[in-house]
Design an enzyme around this catalytic site. Structure first.
Site, short mmCIF file in Angstrom:
data_model
loop_
_atom_site.label_atom_id
_atom_site.label_comp_id
_atom_site.label_asym_id
_atom_site.label_seq_id
_atom_site.Cartn_x
_atom_site.Cartn_y
_atom_site.Cartn_z
N GLU A 52 -9.72 6.06 3.08
CA GLU A 52 -10.55 4.97 3.58
C GLU A 52 -9.63 3.79 3.85
O GLU A 52 -8.55 3.70 3.24
CB GLU A 52 -11.61 4.58 2.55
N SER A 74 1.78 -9.60 -1.03
CA SER A 74 1.39 -8.19 -0.89
C SER A 74 1.57 -7.63 0.51
O SER A 74 1.73 -6.42 0.67
CB SER A 74 -0.05 -8.00 -1.35
N LYS A 98 0.81 -1.22 0.00
CA LYS A 98 0.00 0.00 0.00
C LYS A 98 0.84 1.27 0.00
O LYS A 98 0.45 2.29 -0.56
CB LYS A 98 -0.93 0.00 1.22
C1 LIG Z 1 -1.68 -7.04 2.31
C2 LIG Z 1 -2.82 -6.66 1.44
N1 LIG Z 1 -2.96 -7.29 0.26
C3 LIG Z 1 -3.99 -6.99 -0.55
C4 LIG Z 1 -4.95 -6.08 -0.20
C5 LIG Z 1 -6.09 -5.84 -1.14
O1 LIG Z 1 -6.03 -4.64 -1.86
P1 LIG Z 1 -5.65 -4.61 -3.38
O2 LIG Z 1 -6.52 -5.58 -4.08
O3 LIG Z 1 -5.92 -3.20 -3.79
O4 LIG Z 1 -4.22 -4.96 -3.52
C6 LIG Z 1 -4.83 -5.39 1.01
C7 LIG Z 1 -5.83 -4.38 1.41
O5 LIG Z 1 -5.94 -3.94 2.50
C8 LIG Z 1 -3.74 -5.71 1.85
O6 LIG Z 1 -3.60 -5.10 3.05
#
Ligand SMILES: Cc1ncc(COP(=O)(O)O)c(C=O)c1O
Lengths: 402, 277
Positions: free
Chosen positions: A117, A384, A95
């Protein structure tokens, strides 16, 4: 498939085919025009990009590794699995790539107040972090259901000086937090910059957030080529709003040999209706400023979503994903809460990496996919985020009191 | 001449400003809405804005959010709302009705099906707050064929070039959002409003309605001096919360507010009224 000029999307008004666009109340149209101008001016500007790169390196810790998960690969007996370690970024998820970029734009626009948000709290923490660093006032909207599930992140945001507003309307989750942030923005539009946390919202957000997250795919592509001398065969990422997925996928879209899979949250299973998988089980509509796939009832009302992971608990998805689905460039699948939990434990035990529950959805899919591929093939998973924020949720589900 | 044009022409002749109450369809319960609409007309409403309940009313403040939630308890959907309009039309063929809401329910129903059903129901206008003219070409064409006016918003933040754009797409009347914020906010500045409306009249000959932030008869009267129409939402919808489960009580209370606004507005426009704000 005909050759597509990927750089030509979205069009000047933010459309990815029939998706995207700018569906907001008139009061915000001027602010979005202004944002689009500043984004278009700076995104290619060498000085701005140097400033951004400097922050990503010195503050975020980029480039992060592309880690060869040898033990997991061996156990699964198929494709080689590589993990793009976004969990090693400062604040623990992808993020921050986006909040660093948008905060620099806020500075260029002279805005003194930042709002955002958040669902899991990762985007909220990443926003509060950059606001603290730049000395900007910061207000984070978070559904009450999520403030409960992610209480540690609420505390982190408050430590960082942000005001966290628990949202009590609707289903009290991410979509309602987004509604409330939009209401704040429409009221304080003159001095406030809204940092949207994913590739959703009105144009230019889906394109802008993608451009800030594409650093993931650019690095991964280069690293994989350096490590193996070839491109990966398959990319896998979880999809909530879709920012970590598009960040990994986008730099590879033109590489026709590379397959891509987005993994949505199947909750209790898409057949139960209790899930957060609009691409797998929803249909096109308009919400939060863009046209995309949504979870809705026969009257066009948005319906409640369910996922064990707060960050995937969203009834919509970025419009670029809707388009990539329709044209067949990316496959979208879902995995259930239980499968995600299994993925969480498997990676933790096998590689010594505790992933976020969102990320665990991507891992769970790979547990099934890798054995079907050959050992000379490879998969990149976008790791992620890290799982510290989810320890309470996991323990609770397993009947453990911490 | 459309019902909306007809109504504004009559009012202009009488030197009166239109009073447009907003109520959310199906609030506090589905059976309450049509009698409420008649009661509002009886009390002096010139045009009715009927809100289509939506699960995610992003442009609305807490009062109308709660109204949507109350209406959604009974699952009131767009087709139900159009049926209410048809029912209202059986005994009132002159009061224009404009639907106000968000785009998604219309998308879900389908633009063709919506236009056809709405025309048959006797609907006069459609205002979707999250549909700027830039995205509206498909819808506007269909609406016009069906004799339904697309109503668009102009905000304090709308630039001169956008004003022309919006004014070109708009039919019926232009809805000026009096402040930056959501419905039910409370900071309407009448003198700034007056200057802004003068500016807008250089871009459009359509009647100018003003909404957001009109909370009592006094504000309504002030706005009636400078605008062609006064839209009142939260000040009325608030009463539904007090009369939850009591449609008749809500209708009586709403009619009383409308009556009070009506006479204050008419007095403000009467020849002897002081011209200052
Ligand atoms: C670690 C992590 N992966 C994925 C996501 C999902 O968001 P996005 O689909 O925008 O990557 C989030 C959202 O809070 C997250 O914290």
């Amino acid at each position: 498939m005909n050759k597509i000029d990927w750089a030509a999307f979205p069009d000047a008004r933010g459309h990815f085919g029939p998706y995207g666009g700018r569906f907001v109340s008139e009061t915000l149209m001027g602010a979005l025009d202004e944002l689009q101008q500043v984004y278009e001016r700076y995104i290619g500007d060498p000085e701005f990009m140097a400033e951004l790169d400097h922050d990503l390196k010195q503050f975020v810790g980029r480039p992060n590794p592309l880690y060869h998960a040898e033990r997991l690969s061996r156990e699964l007996g198929g494709a080689q699995i590589y993990l793009k370690r976004e969990d090693l970024n400062h604040t623990g998820a992808h993020k921050v790539n986006n909040t660093i970029g948008q905060a620099l734009l806020a500075k260029k626009l002279g805005k003194k107040r930042i709002i955002a948000e958040t669902g899991a709290g990762q985007h909220g923490v990443a926003t509060a972090t950059v606001a603290a660093r730049l000395g900007l006032e910061c207000v984070i909207y978070m559904g009450e259901e999520d403030t409960r599930r992610q209480s540690q992140n609420v505390y982190r945001m408050r430590l960082l000086g942000a005001e966290v507003v628990g949202v009590k309307s609707g289903t009290r989750t991410l979509k309602d937090a987004l509604n409330e942030a939009m209401r704040d923005w429409v009221t304080n539009v003159d001095d406030t910059f809204y940092i949207i946390g994913t590739v959703a919202g009105p144009h230019p957000y889906p394109a802008m957030v993608r451009d800030f997250q594409a650093v993931i795919g650019r690095e991964a592509r280069e690293q994989h080529l350096a490590m193996t001398g070839k491109l990966p065969d398959t990319l896998v990422a979880c999809v909530g709003g879709g920012s970590n997925a598009i960040g990994l996928f986008h730099p590879f879209l033109g590489d026709e040999s590379v397959a891509m899979i987005g993994v949505e949250a199947g909750g209790d299973g898409v057949e139960t209706g209790r899930h957060s998988a609009p691409l797998c089980a929803g249909q096109p509509g308009v919400l939060h400023g863009n046209r995309t796939y949504l979870m809705e009832d026969e009257n066009g009302q948005i319906i409640g979503t369910h996922s064990v992971s707060a960050g995937l608990d969203y009834p919509g998805v970025g419009p670029e994903h809707a388009w990539l689905k329709d044209i067949g460039r990316v496959d979208y699948v879902s995995v259930t809460d239980d499968q995600a939990l299994a993925g969480f434990h498997r990676l933790t035990r096998t590689e010594g990496i505790i992933p976020a529950l969102e990320t665990s959805h991507a891992i769970a899919h790979v547990l099934d996919l890798a054995p079907e591929m050959r050992p000379d093939q490879s998969i990149i998973i976008n790791l992620s985020g890290r799982g510290d924020k989810d320890l309470n949720t996991v323990a609770e589900r397993e009947g453990i009191t911490l | 001449m459309s019902r909306i044009e007809q109504r504004f022409a009559e009012l202009r002749e009488q030197n009166r400003a239109a009073l447009i109450p907003y109520v959310t369809a199906g609030d506090p319960e589905p059976g309450a809405t049509v009698p409420l609409m008649h009661a509002l007309v009886e009390a002096g409403a010139d045009l009715i804005e009927l809100g289509v309940p939506f699960s995610d009313p992003m442009a609305d403040g807490p009062v109308i959010q709660k109204a949507c939630e109350r209406a959604l308890r009974f699952g009131t959907g767009l087709r139900d709302v159009l049926a209410m309009v048809a029912e209202f039309r059986k005994s009132d063929t002159t009061t224009p009705v404009v639907l106000m809401g968000y785009l998604n329910p219309v998308e879900r129903m389908g633009y063709d099906a919506f236009a056809e059903t709405a025309q048959a129901a006797g609907l006069d206008g459609l205002l979707t707050v999250d549909l700027p003219p830039e995205e509206s070409e498909d819808v506007v064409g269909l609406l016009e064929q069906s004799g339904i006016d697309p109503i668009f918003l102009i905000a304090p933040t709308t630039s001169e070039t956008r004003i022309d754009h919006v004014a070109r797409a708009a039919r019926g009347f232009v809805y000026y959002v009096s402040l930056k914020g959501v419905t039910g906010s409370q900071s309407l500045d009448v003198s700034a409003l007056s200057a802004r409306l003068d500016g807008l009249r250089r871009h459009t000959g359509l009647p100018l309605g003003v909404g957001f932030g009109i909370r009592d008869a006094e504000t309504a009267a002030q706005v009636a001096r400078v605008a062609d129409a006064v839209v009142v939402g939260s000040a009325i919808v608030r009463l539904a919360e007090e009369h939850d489960g009591d449609g008749d009580g809500f209708a009586r209370a709403a009619a009383a507010v409308v009556r009070e606004m009506r006479s204050a507005m008419d007095a403000a426009r009467s020849p002897g009224a002081p011209a200052t704000v």
